[in-house]
Design a protein around this motif. Sequence first.
Motif, PDB file in Angstrom:
ATOM      1  N   LEU A 198       0.852  -1.099   0.003  1.00  0.00           N
ATOM      2  CA  LEU A 198       0.012   0.081   0.025  1.00  0.00           C
ATOM      3  C   LEU A 198       0.868   1.291  -0.130  1.00  0.00           C
ATOM      4  O   LEU A 198       0.667   2.160  -0.869  1.00  0.00           O
ATOM      5  N   MET A 247       2.514   1.588  -3.304  1.00  0.00           N
ATOM      6  CA  MET A 247       1.435   2.254  -4.282  1.00  0.00           C
ATOM      7  C   MET A 247       1.119   3.916  -4.102  1.00  0.00           C
ATOM      8  O   MET A 247       1.217   4.369  -5.012  1.00  0.00           O
ATOM      9  N   THR A 303      -3.550   7.721  -6.109  1.00  0.00           N
ATOM     10  CA  THR A 303      -4.248   6.782  -5.470  1.00  0.00           C
ATOM     11  C   THR A 303      -4.602   7.261  -3.907  1.00  0.00           C
ATOM     12  O   THR A 303      -5.482   6.642  -3.287  1.00  0.00           O
ATOM     13  N   VAL A 336      -6.034  -5.931   3.436  1.00  0.00           N
ATOM     14  CA  VAL A 336      -5.712  -6.392   1.832  1.00  0.00           C
ATOM     15  C   VAL A 336      -5.338  -7.939   2.022  1.00  0.00           C
ATOM     16  O   VAL A 336      -5.803  -8.761   1.433  1.00  0.00           O
ATOM     17  N   ASN A 393      -7.084   1.011  -9.681  1.00  0.00           N
ATOM     18  CA  ASN A 393      -5.985   1.068  -8.421  1.00  0.00           C
ATOM     19  C   ASN A 393      -6.107  -0.371  -8.047  1.00  0.00           C
ATOM     20  O   ASN A 393      -4.881  -0.764  -7.384  1.00  0.00           O
ATOM     21  N   LEU A 430      -2.120  -1.861  -7.003  1.00  0.00           N
ATOM     22  CA  LEU A 430      -1.840  -2.342  -6.036  1.00  0.00           C
ATOM     23  C   LEU A 430      -1.252  -3.797  -6.371  1.00  0.00           C
ATOM     24  O   LEU A 430      -0.251  -4.271  -5.404  1.00  0.00           O
ATOM     25  N   CYS A 438       2.237  -3.633  -7.248  1.00  0.00           N
ATOM     26  CA  CYS A 438       3.105  -3.179  -5.944  1.00  0.00           C
ATOM     27  C   CYS A 438       3.361  -4.332  -5.145  1.00  0.00           C
ATOM     28  O   CYS A 438       4.420  -4.461  -4.484  1.00  0.00           O
TER      29      CYS A 438
END
Length: 140
Positions: free
Chosen positions: A28, A31, A38, A61, A96, A100, A103
């Motif tokens: 996160l 990102m 974002t 997540v 997004n 993510l 990333c």
Amino acid sequence: MLTAEEKKLICRFWDKVPQKDVFGAEALYRMFITYPQTKTYFPHFDLHHGSDQIRSHGKKVVTALDNAVKCLDNLGQALSELSSLHAYNLRVDPVNFKLLSQCFQVVLAVHLGTEYTPEVHAAFDKFLSAVAAVLAEKYR
């Protein structure tokens, strides 16, 4: 579609991933730094490295990814509620999810080095692409 071999590889590899919560928070944060647009969905977050909000959301997540790994044969059902939340309530740009995912793969590669083989990378790329597609389904 994930093949049976890719599903086995994903499950075996995911079980070996240490500190999933830490990896989620790092993905996160990566990102937010790499794709600053974002951040607009997190105006109430302290977006500094290691903040409680980033760690907490990173845990959410990886919890969702953990659920998805357990339900590889039915990602749509496993992620339906999360898809609805993002589409109807949070109204997050579905791009997004892909950002993510990228990333998260970088974090896996950085921390796991040679264990993140080309085969694992390819399988996780397909898996995370499928997750992103399911999360974006309700936008259509």
